[in-house]
Write a protein that holds these residues in place. Structure first.
Motif, mmCIF file in Angstrom:
data_model
loop_
_atom_site.group_PDB
_atom_site.id
_atom_site.type_symbol
_atom_site.label_atom_id
_atom_site.label_comp_id
_atom_site.label_asym_id
_atom_site.label_seq_id
_atom_site.Cartn_x
_atom_site.Cartn_y
_atom_site.Cartn_z
ATOM 1 N N ALA A 24 0.837 -1.198 0.000
ATOM 2 C CA ALA A 24 0.000 0.000 0.000
ATOM 3 C C ALA A 24 0.876 1.254 0.000
ATOM 4 N N TYR A 76 -14.270 10.337 3.546
ATOM 5 C CA TYR A 76 -13.365 9.254 3.957
ATOM 6 C C TYR A 76 -12.772 9.494 5.353
ATOM 7 N N VAL A 134 -3.340 2.505 -3.492
ATOM 8 C CA VAL A 134 -3.784 1.646 -2.391
ATOM 9 C C VAL A 134 -5.270 1.343 -2.592
ATOM 10 N N LEU A 135 -5.609 0.069 -2.399
ATOM 11 C CA LEU A 135 -7.023 -0.324 -2.464
ATOM 12 C C LEU A 135 -7.688 0.152 -1.179
ATOM 13 N N THR A 136 -8.707 0.955 -1.271
ATOM 14 C CA THR A 136 -9.445 1.349 -0.065
ATOM 15 C C THR A 136 -10.927 0.996 -0.214
ATOM 16 N N THR A 137 -11.560 0.808 0.939
ATOM 17 C CA THR A 137 -12.997 0.477 0.924
ATOM 18 C C THR A 137 -13.798 1.266 1.959
ATOM 19 N N ILE A 150 6.936 -6.528 0.922
ATOM 20 C CA ILE A 150 5.711 -6.741 1.696
ATOM 21 C C ILE A 150 5.923 -7.892 2.664
#
Ligand SMILES: Cc1cc2nc3c(=O)[nH]c(=O)nc-3n(C[C@H](O)[C@H](O)[C@H](O)COP(=O)(O)O)c2cc1C
Length: 212
Positions: free
Chosen positions: A12, A63, A156-159, A197
């Motif tokens: 990320a 957010y 970065v994958l965000t939800t 990672i």
């Protein structure tokens, strides 16, 4: 870049510069998303690529409270972690706070949408949370992330914005039968960007022929 190197360094990246993404680079990362596998070959996903300054600011404002609410729970989990894990987790949390305060500056926020009405969801009748529908969207998200990595872009994958789905839908004019499942801020990294990672290995994650 070599595929395994891209995959194994796709961490990320939450500190992103406001610098614009050249059109040819943007074209390639968007195109990569479209190559993903999809149930029934329906491609039941779309992306709204948000570049408008006011809309990015609104996404940040939606957010930030969820990120701020998320931190204390994580901090309480950290107490039992080894010191070096605490240190790296603290760095990730600081980077998350940076993103929560600078999301409006990133050149692009990719909002991935899906339409469950046109999906083949083979686990829909199981007495548990259905996940198969997501399988027709998240591979596109992963292709997009890997392509960003290949182009030297942070992402970065965000939800967390899914908590505010109605507001996001209204902001972006997303039709009633389409929903949101991932919001990916993209930009050139402020610091080193992607890198090594830490993940569980195959000994823990995989068993052959039966469950352990
Ligand atoms: C389904 C999903 C949801 C996530 N949501 C968020 C989010 O809302 N905000 C965020 O900063 N990171 C989010 N992440 C990123 C994870 O926090 C990140 O992948 C994880 O901490 C591992 O960090 P690393 O990739 O840097 O090793 C999400 C990742 C996934 C797969």
């Amino acid at each position: 870049m070599e595929l395994y190197e891209a995959m194994s360094t796709l961490r990320a990246v939450r500190r992103l510069k406001p610098d614009p993404i050249p059109d040819d680079v943007q074209g390639r990362i968007l195109n990569a998303a479209t190559w993903a596998p999809t149930g029934g070959n329906v491609q039941p996903w779309r992306m709204v690529a948000v570049t408008d300054a006011d809309k990015k600011q609104t996404l940040e404002d939606l957010y930030r409270p969820y990120w701020e609410a998320y931190i204390p729970g994580y901090e309480s989990k950290m107490k039992n972690m080894p010191e070096e894990v605490q240190a790296s987790t603290n760095r990730a949390l600081d980077a998350g706070t940076y993103l929560a305060n600078h999301m409006h500056e990133v050149p692009l926020i990719a909002v991935f949408c899906f339409n469950p009405g046109i999906m083949t969801i083979t686990d829909i009748d199981q007495p548990r949370t259905s996940v198969v529908g997501g399988g027709s969207v998240y591979p596109a998200v992963q292709n997009f992330l890997l392509s960003c990595r290949n182009e030297g872009l942070g992402c970065v994958l965000t939800t967390l914005l899914c908590y505010e789905e109605p507001a996001v839908k209204e902001l972006l004019g997303i039709p009633e039968d389409w929903y949101t499942c991932a919001h990916v801020p993209v930009g050139y990294p402020v610091l080193g960007g992607h890198g090594s990672i830490s993940r569980r290995g195959i000994d823990e994650m995989v068993s052959f022929n039966s469950w352990r």
